[in-house]
Design an enzyme around this catalytic site. Structure first.
Site, PDB file in Angstrom:
ATOM      1  N   ASP A 174      18.238   1.368  14.336  1.00 13.71           N
ATOM      2  CA  ASP A 174      16.921   1.874  13.934  1.00 13.71           C
ATOM      3  C   ASP A 174      16.956   2.491  12.550  1.00 13.71           C
ATOM      4  OD1 ASP A 174      16.960   1.849  17.042  1.00 13.71           O
ATOM      5  OD2 ASP A 174      14.858   1.858  16.448  1.00 13.71           O
TER       6      ASP A 174
ATOM      7  N   ASN B  83      20.838   4.367  16.764  1.00 14.30           N
ATOM      8  CA  ASN B  83      20.395   3.305  17.656  1.00 14.30           C
ATOM      9  C   ASN B  83      20.122   3.927  19.018  1.00 14.30           C
ATOM     10  OD1 ASN B  83      19.794   0.435  17.944  1.00 14.30           O
ATOM     11  ND2 ASN B  83      21.499   0.398  19.374  1.00 14.30           N
TER      12      ASN B  83
HETATM   13  C1  LIG Z   1      16.069  -4.582  16.230  1.00 24.42           C
HETATM   14  S1  LIG Z   1      15.810  -2.899  16.287  1.00 24.42           S
HETATM   15  C2  LIG Z   1      15.898  -2.597  18.000  1.00 24.42           C
HETATM   16  C3  LIG Z   1      16.229  -1.184  18.319  1.00 24.42           C
HETATM   17  O1  LIG Z   1      15.046  -0.441  18.645  1.00 24.42           O
HETATM   18  C4  LIG Z   1      15.198   0.045  19.962  1.00 24.42           C
HETATM   19  O2  LIG Z   1      14.592   1.268  20.174  1.00 24.42           O
HETATM   20  P1  LIG Z   1      13.128   1.335  20.870  1.00 24.42           P
HETATM   21  O3  LIG Z   1      13.115   0.353  21.992  1.00 24.42           O
HETATM   22  O4  LIG Z   1      13.039   2.787  21.321  1.00 24.42           O
HETATM   23  O5  LIG Z   1      12.150   1.023  19.764  1.00 24.42           O
HETATM   24  C5  LIG Z   1      16.691   0.140  20.136  1.00 24.42           C
HETATM   25  O6  LIG Z   1      17.216   1.254  19.437  1.00 24.42           O
HETATM   26  C6  LIG Z   1      17.106  -1.154  19.529  1.00 24.42           C
HETATM   27  O7  LIG Z   1      18.449  -1.273  19.198  1.00 24.42           O
END
Ligand SMILES: CSC[C@H]1O[C@H](OP(=O)(O)O)[C@H](O)[C@@H]1O
Length: 344
Positions: A235, A245
């Site tokens: 992230d 992440n």
């Molecule tokens: C390709 S970035 C995906 C990344 O985002 C997710 O978080 P969230 O579901 O809370 O937006 C997760 O950290 C993933 O690795």
């Protein structure tokens, strides 16, 4: 499956809170709807959040019908502030919004129609570039994947987290397309279960062999020698290579180091924040206790219990084997190698 689609001034967003049971799109006609969708993870994943916010900015400007350049710029800044406040960790959100604002400010036109077209085209460019960038991440990353590799991934860094193809899952897709016959372990990813609900669903849709595990099985899986590599998304990545992440990533990196398993992070350059010295500077989103105390609306913890619910953690660069980007693979020392990718 598209994460989002722009159709005649309406942003259609796949509502990821309904997956895997239902495939439903929400129609966004204003930026407030987009902001709520980001905040509630109807759309989620760093690149997808960035692309959705870009389209949300366009919607906010269109709705205001600005009469001149000055009104349009003021409105764009106001809407960008609302969208930027939705989630603090994924840098793609502010990166995308700033890209549109800078484009506006750098264009001297006084014609509001022309300026609005410019915003729409820039939002389309962000979306398209991410799709293409993920294919490049896949190509670079699959070269690190041995034939028959058993790959552990966490959360969802797939097509659903991006404008398509995925970052960590882009590496997996590319390896599969290269005939490497990989198999995947997807950790469920408490509390919001992006692994169980989204990654498992995405890979099953494409007949990529996938086994679902609970988060607390990862250690025993590696101790049994059943994992050949770990690949996750990101992230926000600081200039020294520290990675923010999904919560649970740091633990997997420690386990991978303990068991001699390569640990890869896959992310586009738009997720790298060179302005930050290290992971200490990355804001970590903390979310509502109910996400932990309830499962599908059913209480699984006593009422009134104290909860800590950070949505992300920080994996130190020293635990990361390589960072796979759309401009190439960065290896330690990351401060130099990441900066070098921006100069390429
Ligand atoms: C390709 S970035 C995906 C990344 O985002 C997710 O978080 P969230 O579901 O809370 O937006 C997760 O950290 C993933 O690795």
């Amino acid at each position: 499956m598209e994460t989002m689609r722009w159709e005649d001034g309406v942003l259609l967003l796949l509502d990821q809170t309904r997956l895997p049971g239902k495939v439903e799109y929400i129609q966004c006609r204003d930026h407030v709807t987009v902001a709520e969708a980001i905040r509630s993870l109807r759309v989620r994943g760093a690149p997808a959040i960035g692309a959705a916010a870009a389209y949300g900015l366009v919607l906010g400007v269109l709705a205001a019908r600005p009469r001149n350049r000055q009104e349009l710029l003021a409105r764009a800044r106001e809407v960008a502030e609302v969208l930027a406040s939705t989630r603090p960790t994924a840098v793609n959100l502010t990166w995308a919004l700033n890209r549109l604002l800078h484009k506006l400010e750098a264009t001297p036109s006084q014609d509001t129609r022309e300026l609005t077209e410019l915003l729409i085209n820039e939002a389309h460019a962000i979306y398209q570039e991410d799709r293409e960038g993920n294919k490049r991440i896949g190509r670079y990353g699959q070269e690190l994947v041995p034939p028959g590799a058993r790959i552990l991934t966490h959360c969802n860094a797939g097509a659903l987290a991006t404008a398509g193809y995925g970052t960590a899952l882009g590496v997996i897709r590319a390896a599969q397309e290269a005939g490497k016959r990989v198999s995947v372990y997807a950790s469920e990813t408490r509390p919001l279960l992006q692994g169980a609900r989204l990654t498992a669903w995405e890979l099953l849709q494409e007949n990529i062999p996938v086994t679902l595990i609970t988060d607390n099985m990862a250690a025993y899986l590696m101790a049994r020698g059943m994992v050949d590599l770990v690949v996750v998304g990101a992230d926000r990545i600081a200039s020294n290579g520290d990675v923010a992440n999904k919560i649970g990533t740091y633990g997997l990196a420690v386990l991978a180091r303990e068991h001699g398993v390569p640990f890869y992070v896959a992310a586009p350059l738009s997720t790298i924040d060179l302005s930050l010295d290290s992971g200490k500077d990355i804001p970590i989103e903390e979310r509502r206790p109910e996400e932990v105390t309830h499962l599908a609306g059913i209480p699984v913890a006593p009422r009134g219990i104290k909860v800590w619910n950070p949505a992300f953690d920080i994996t130190p660069a020293r635990l990361i084997t390589a960072i796979i980007t759309d401009q190439g693979v960065a290896r330690p020392p990351y401060r130099e190698s990441l900066a070098g990718l921006f100069k390429a």
